[in-house]
Design a protein around this motif. Structure first.
Motif, PDB file in Angstrom:
ATOM      1  N   GLU A 287       0.826  -1.206   0.000  1.00  0.00           N
ATOM      2  CA  GLU A 287       0.000   0.000   0.000  1.00  0.00           C
ATOM      3  C   GLU A 287       0.866   1.264   0.000  1.00  0.00           C
ATOM      4  OE1 GLU A 287      -3.305   2.538   0.144  1.00  0.00           O
ATOM      5  OE2 GLU A 287      -3.183   0.389  -0.325  1.00  0.00           O
ATOM      6  N   PHE A 288       1.969   1.256   0.740  1.00  0.00           N
ATOM      7  CA  PHE A 288       2.798   2.455   0.861  1.00  0.00           C
ATOM      8  C   PHE A 288       3.986   2.484  -0.093  1.00  0.00           C
ATOM      9  CE2 PHE A 288       0.527   2.436   4.873  1.00  0.00           C
ATOM     10  CZ  PHE A 288       0.245   3.777   5.063  1.00  0.00           C
ATOM     11  N   GLY A 289       4.325   1.352  -0.682  1.00  0.00           N
ATOM     12  CA  GLY A 289       5.422   1.337  -1.649  1.00  0.00           C
ATOM     13  C   GLY A 289       6.771   1.022  -1.019  1.00  0.00           C
ATOM     14  N   ASP A 290       7.774   0.880  -1.889  1.00  0.00           N
ATOM     15  CA  ASP A 290       9.101   0.457  -1.443  1.00  0.00           C
ATOM     16  C   ASP A 290       9.822   1.519  -0.619  1.00  0.00           C
ATOM     17  OD1 ASP A 290       8.689  -1.920  -2.737  1.00  0.00           O
ATOM     18  OD2 ASP A 290       9.680  -1.278  -4.597  1.00  0.00           O
ATOM     19  N   ARG A 291       9.454   2.792  -0.806  1.00  0.00           N
ATOM     20  CA  ARG A 291      10.161   3.852  -0.080  1.00  0.00           C
ATOM     21  C   ARG A 291       9.722   3.953   1.373  1.00  0.00           C
ATOM     22  NH1 ARG A 291       9.893   9.389  -3.118  1.00  0.00           N
ATOM     23  NH2 ARG A 291       7.663   8.891  -3.107  1.00  0.00           N
ATOM     24  N   ALA A 292       8.622   3.318   1.712  1.00  0.00           N
ATOM     25  CA  ALA A 292       8.123   3.347   3.089  1.00  0.00           C
ATOM     26  C   ALA A 292       8.690   2.160   3.879  1.00  0.00           C
ATOM     27  CB  ALA A 292       6.600   3.300   3.099  1.00  0.00           C
ATOM     28  N   ARG A 293       8.663   2.298   5.176  1.00  0.00           N
ATOM     29  CA  ARG A 293       9.143   1.236   6.056  1.00  0.00           C
ATOM     30  C   ARG A 293       8.152   1.048   7.207  1.00  0.00           C
ATOM     31  NH1 ARG A 293      13.962  -1.188   7.319  1.00  0.00           N
ATOM     32  NH2 ARG A 293      15.073   0.103   5.810  1.00  0.00           N
ATOM     33  N   ILE A 294       7.859  -0.228   7.497  1.00  0.00           N
ATOM     34  CA  ILE A 294       6.985  -0.545   8.626  1.00  0.00           C
ATOM     35  C   ILE A 294       7.838  -0.577   9.884  1.00  0.00           C
ATOM     36  CG2 ILE A 294       5.394  -2.231   9.614  1.00  0.00           C
ATOM     37  CD1 ILE A 294       4.818  -3.204   6.775  1.00  0.00           C
ATOM     38  N   SER A 295       7.576   0.378  10.777  1.00  0.00           N
ATOM     39  CA  SER A 295       8.374   0.466  11.991  1.00  0.00           C
ATOM     40  C   SER A 295       7.865  -0.500  13.060  1.00  0.00           C
ATOM     41  CB  SER A 295       8.352   1.894  12.545  1.00  0.00           C
ATOM     42  OG  SER A 295       9.029   1.978  13.772  1.00  0.00           O
ATOM     43  N   GLU A 296       6.558  -0.546  13.254  1.00  0.00           N
ATOM     44  CA  GLU A 296       5.952  -1.428  14.255  1.00  0.00           C
ATOM     45  C   GLU A 296       4.678  -2.026  13.671  1.00  0.00           C
ATOM     46  OE1 GLU A 296       5.240   0.796  17.757  1.00  0.00           O
ATOM     47  OE2 GLU A 296       7.339   1.331  18.091  1.00  0.00           O
ATOM     48  N   GLN A 297       4.386  -3.254  14.105  1.00  0.00           N
ATOM     49  CA  GLN A 297       3.162  -3.911  13.658  1.00  0.00           C
ATOM     50  C   GLN A 297       2.689  -4.874  14.728  1.00  0.00           C
ATOM     51  OE1 GLN A 297       2.997  -5.559   9.557  1.00  0.00           O
ATOM     52  NE2 GLN A 297       2.301  -7.470  10.506  1.00  0.00           N
ATOM     53  N   ALA A 298       1.406  -4.863  15.018  1.00  0.00           N
ATOM     54  CA  ALA A 298       0.861  -5.733  16.060  1.00  0.00           C
ATOM     55  C   ALA A 298      -0.530  -6.197  15.650  1.00  0.00           C
ATOM     56  CB  ALA A 298       0.799  -5.011  17.402  1.00  0.00           C
ATOM     57  N   ILE A 299      -0.840  -7.438  16.001  1.00  0.00           N
ATOM     58  CA  ILE A 299      -2.154  -8.012  15.723  1.00  0.00           C
ATOM     59  C   ILE A 299      -2.691  -8.607  17.018  1.00  0.00           C
ATOM     60  CG2 ILE A 299      -3.473  -9.678  14.370  1.00  0.00           C
ATOM     61  CD1 ILE A 299      -1.313  -9.601  12.254  1.00  0.00           C
ATOM     62  N   ASP A 300      -3.882  -8.184  17.405  1.00  0.00           N
ATOM     63  CA  ASP A 300      -4.537  -8.738  18.593  1.00  0.00           C
ATOM     64  C   ASP A 300      -5.400  -9.915  18.148  1.00  0.00           C
ATOM     65  OD1 ASP A 300      -5.773  -9.318  20.927  1.00  0.00           O
ATOM     66  OD2 ASP A 300      -6.643  -7.334  21.276  1.00  0.00           O
ATOM     67  N   TRP A 301      -4.862 -11.130  18.325  1.00  0.00           N
ATOM     68  CA  TRP A 301      -5.536 -12.320  17.803  1.00  0.00           C
ATOM     69  C   TRP A 301      -6.812 -12.640  18.571  1.00  0.00           C
ATOM     70  CZ3 TRP A 301      -3.491 -13.351  13.330  1.00  0.00           C
ATOM     71  CH2 TRP A 301      -2.128 -13.109  13.100  1.00  0.00           C
ATOM     72  N   ASP A 302      -6.943 -12.146  19.798  1.00  0.00           N
ATOM     73  CA  ASP A 302      -8.112 -12.477  20.617  1.00  0.00           C
ATOM     74  C   ASP A 302      -9.272 -11.498  20.438  1.00  0.00           C
ATOM     75  OD1 ASP A 302      -6.742 -14.637  21.741  1.00  0.00           O
ATOM     76  OD2 ASP A 302      -5.815 -13.360  23.264  1.00  0.00           O
ATOM     77  N   SER A 303      -9.049 -10.417  19.708  1.00  0.00           N
ATOM     78  CA  SER A 303     -10.105  -9.411  19.565  1.00  0.00           C
ATOM     79  C   SER A 303     -11.064  -9.785  18.438  1.00  0.00           C
ATOM     80  CB  SER A 303      -9.475  -8.042  19.271  1.00  0.00           C
ATOM     81  OG  SER A 303      -8.790  -8.058  18.026  1.00  0.00           O
ATOM     82  N   ASP A 304     -12.243  -9.253  18.522  1.00  0.00           N
ATOM     83  CA  ASP A 304     -13.251  -9.436  17.471  1.00  0.00           C
ATOM     84  C   ASP A 304     -13.954  -8.093  17.255  1.00  0.00           C
ATOM     85  OD1 ASP A 304     -14.909 -10.513  15.587  1.00  0.00           O
ATOM     86  OD2 ASP A 304     -16.311 -11.413  17.030  1.00  0.00           O
ATOM     87  N   PRO A 305     -13.710  -7.426  16.125  1.00  0.00           N
ATOM     88  CA  PRO A 305     -12.919  -7.886  14.983  1.00  0.00           C
ATOM     89  C   PRO A 305     -11.421  -7.922  15.268  1.00  0.00           C
ATOM     90  CG  PRO A 305     -13.546  -5.595  14.701  1.00  0.00           C
ATOM     91  CD  PRO A 305     -14.255  -6.079  15.940  1.00  0.00           C
ATOM     92  N   LEU A 306     -10.678  -8.593  14.372  1.00  0.00           N
ATOM     93  CA  LEU A 306      -9.231  -8.703  14.501  1.00  0.00           C
ATOM     94  C   LEU A 306      -8.614  -7.314  14.404  1.00  0.00           C
ATOM     95  CD1 LEU A 306      -7.352 -11.204  14.759  1.00  0.00           C
ATOM     96  CD2 LEU A 306      -6.923 -10.986  12.309  1.00  0.00           C
ATOM     97  N   ASN A 307      -7.951  -6.906  15.480  1.00  0.00           N
ATOM     98  CA  ASN A 307      -7.416  -5.546  15.559  1.00  0.00           C
ATOM     99  C   ASN A 307      -5.973  -5.524  15.075  1.00  0.00           C
ATOM    100  OD1 ASN A 307      -7.327  -2.834  16.111  1.00  0.00           O
ATOM    101  ND2 ASN A 307      -6.842  -3.101  18.270  1.00  0.00           N
TER     102      ASN A 307
END
Length: 516
Positions: A287-307
Motif C-alpha cells: 500500500e505504501f510502496g518500497d520507499r516506506a518502512r513498517i516500523s511497528e506492527q501488532a495483531i490482537d488475535w483475541d479481539s473481534d474484529p481482529l485488531n
C-alpha cells in the motif's frame, strides 16, 4: 525392590512367536523380528538396566535439592529471557530417572516400582513449582517474557520434542550410554514448563499457569509412554500377559492420538497466525510502496474484529491507507478486520527511514518504564512532595505523574521547581507536575534591556509556579517592562488579574487571591 525375571521366559517367547507367525504380516516380519531378537535385544542386560533405573527413582535429599536448584536457575533464565541460563538449569535437573522409571514400570508391570517413581516425580515437580514461585514472589521482575510466553501454548512441535527426548533418553539408558547430556534432553521438556507454572502461581496469572501446566502434562505423558514403548521394544516384559500387552499398546496409541489432535489444531492456528502476519506485512508494504518502512506492527488475535495496528515511516501520507488495507485484508484473510495505521512522514533520503526508525526506537526505549521503575518514580515523587505514596497521582495513558507538595520550612518556589526537575531527570518519557504551596513570588530584577540574568531566572520560576498553582497574578512595576511581562505570561497561558504601573528597577508580582 525385586528386579528378577526382567525378560520373558522361553515358553512365553515361543507362544508369542507362534501366534505371530500365523498372520501374513507376521510371516513377512519374521526375519526382522528374528534379527532384532538375536542381534539387538540379546545384547541388553535387562536386569542391570532395571536395577540401574530403579536405584535412581526413590526420593532422596540430593534429588530434591538438585530439582530445586534446577528450577531456580530455570525461572531466573526465563525472567531474564536468557536461553543460555535456561539451558544451564537443564544440566542440573535429575528428572530423567523417575520419569523413565514410570515408563519402564508400565512396561514390566511392576506396580511397586511405578508407585515409587510416580511419587518421586510428583514430589520433585511440586518442589520445583513452589521454589520457582518463591523466587518470583521476591523478585522485582514479574513480567511475562518471550521465554515464559513460549511455554504457555503447547502445540504438536512440543509433543515431538518430548517424543525425541524420550527416545534418546530411553535408548541411552538401555544401551548403557546414559549421561548428563541425555538428562538435559528430557529436562528440556519438563523443567521450563514447571518453572513457568511456578511463575503463574506466584503472579496469579492463571492463563500462564494452566498453559504451562498443560505443556508439562503433555510432555510427561509423551516421555513416559514413549519410554514404555522403548522398553517393550527391547524386551522388558515380565508380569504382563499378551492380552494385557496389546491392551496397553492400544491405550498408549489412543493417548498419543488424543494428545496429537488438539496439539495439531494448536499448531495449525499458530501456522495460520504466522501466515496472516506475513499477509498483513506484505499488504501494508504494498500500500505504501518500497520507499516506506513498517516500523511497528501488532495483531490482537483475541479481539473481534481482529485488531491490526502498525506504524509506517513514509515520505508521503496516504489518506486512504486504512480503508484500502482493511478491504484487502478482509478479502485475503476472510476475517472481520479493524485496521489502524499511524503514519510518520520522513524524507526521501534513502537513509531517512532508517534514521527515523532508529530515533523512534531510542525514544521508545527512553520512554519505557517497567513496574519497578514506576514504583521507584512514585517513591521519588512522594519524597519530593513530602507526602504519602497514595497521594501521588499517576496517569499511565498520558504518562503523567503529579502531586501537591506540603509546605517545607525554608524551601522557596525555586527549591520546589528544582525538586520537580530532579524527579523528571530520573523519569524519562513522563511529564512530572509538582504543585508547590502558594507562597511569596520573587520579583523580576530589571536592567537597561529588560530583565537581568537573575530576573530571567525569577521569571522562569514565576511562570512555572503560576502554571502549577493555577491562580491569577498581579503585576506592579515600570509600564513598558510590566506590559511586556504581562504579554509573555499571558502567552504562556497564565491569567493576569491586574497590572499596576509605577517606578523602580524591578517588577513585583503577587497572587491575586490565595486559597483559605
Amino acid at each position: 525392590m525385586n528386579t528378577k525375571s526382567a525378560t520373558p521366559s522361553a515358553d512365553e517367547e515361543a507362544e508369542r512367536a507362534a501366534r505371530w507367525v500365523f498372520s501374513p504380516i507376521g510371516r513377512a516380519m519374521a526375519p526382522l523380528r528374528q534379527y532384532w531378537r538375536d542381534n539387538v535385544r540379546s545384547e541388553v542386560d535387562h536386569q542391570d538396566v532395571v536395577a540401574k533405573i530403579a536405584t535412581e527413582c526413590p526420593t532422596t535429599a540430593r534429588y530434591i535439592l538438585m530439582v530445586m536448584m534446577s528450577a531456580g536457575i530455570a525461572i531466573l533464565g526465563l525472567l531474564l529471557s536468557s536461553p543460555a541460563v535456561v539451558i544451564g538449569a537443564m544440566l542440573l535437573s535429575p528428572l530423567m530417572s523417575p520419569i523413565l522409571g514410570v515408563g519402564f514400570a508400565l512396561a514390566t508391570g511392576k506396580q511397586k516400582w511405578l508407585k515409587i517413581s510416580a511419587r518421586s516425580l510428583a514430589i520433585g515437580s511440586l518442589a520445583s513449582v513452589l521454589f520457582a514461585a518463591l523466587i518470583v514472589v521476591v523478585s522485582p521482575l514479574q513480567t511475562v517474557t518471550e521465554e515464559i510466553a513460549a511455554r504457555t501454548r503447547p502445540n504438536l512441535f512440543d509433543l515431538l520434542v518430548a517424543l525425541f527426548s524420550s527416545i534418546a533418553g530411553s535408548y541411552a539408558m538401555i544401551r548403557g550410554r546414559e549421561g548428563t547430556i541425555v538428562g538435559v534432553a528430557i529436562a528440556t521438556a519438563l523443567m521450563p514448563p514447571l518453572a513457568v507454572v511456578g511463575f503463574g502461581l506466584a503472579t496469579l496469572n492463571w492463563t500462564v499457569f494452566f498453559g504451562a501446566l498443560g505443556l508439562f502434562f503433555t510432555n510427561f505423558l509423551v516421555i513416559a509412554l514413549t519410554a514404555t514403548m522403548m522398553a517393550r521394544l527391547y524386551g522388558f516384559r515380565t508380569t504382563l500377559s499378551s492380552r494385557q500387552g496389546w491392551f496397553q499398546n492400544f491405550g498408549i496409541f489412543s493417548i498419543f492420538v488424543a494428545l496429537a489432535i488438539p496439539l495439531g489444531l494448536s499448531l495449525r492456528q499458530i501456522a495460520w497466525e504466522a501466515n496472516a502476519q506475513r499477509i498483513v506485512t506484505n499488504t501494508i508494504q504494498a500500500e505504501f510502496g518500497d520507499r516506506a518502512r513498517i516500523s511497528e506492527q501488532a495483531i490482537d488475535w483475541d479481539s473481534d474484529p481482529l485488531n491490526i495496528t502498525a506504524t509506517v515511516l513514509t515520505p508521503e501520507f496516504d489518506t486512504d491507507a486504512n480503508a484500502d488495507i482493511d478491504r484487502l485484508l478482509r478479502q485475503r484473510l476472510g476475517e472481520n478486520i479493524k485496521v489502524s495505521i499511524e503514519q510518520f512522514r520522513v524524507g526521501t533520503d534513502p537513509g531517512a527511514a532508517e534514521q527515523a526508525e532508529l530515533a523512534r526506537a531510542r525514544a521508545a526505549e527512553q520512554a519505557a518504564a517497567t513496574e519497578r521503575q514506576i514504583a521507584g518514580m512514585i517513591e521519588r515523587m512522594a519524597m519530593a512532595a513530602g507526602v504519602e505514596r497514595a497521594d501521588v497521582l499517576l496517569d499511565r495513558e498520558t504518562r503523567r505523574i503529579s502531586a501537591s507538595a506540603r509546605p517545607l520550612p525554608g524551601l522557596s518556589l525555586a527549591g520546589y521547581r528544582q525538586l520537580e526537575r530532579r524527579v523528571a531527570d530520573k523519569t524519562p518519557g513522563w511529564t512530572v507536575y509538582l504543585r508547590p504551596p502558594p507562597q511569596a513570588l520573587p520579583g523580576i530584577a530589571l536592567g537597561e534591556d529588560g530583565p537581568t540574568e537573575q530576573g530571567a531566572l525569577s521569571e522562569g520560576t514565576v511562570t512555572w509556579a503560576a502554571r502549577r498553582i493555577g491562580l491569577p497574578l498581579i503585576l506592579r512595576g515600570p509600564e513598558e517592562e510590566t506590559d511586556a511581562l504581562a504579554s509573555r505570561l499571558t502567552a504562556a497561558g497564565i491569567e493576569i488579574s491586574q497590572v499596576e504601573t509605577g517606578q523602580g528597577d524591578s517588577i513585583e508580582i503577587e497572587w491575586a487571591a490565595l486559597p483559605q
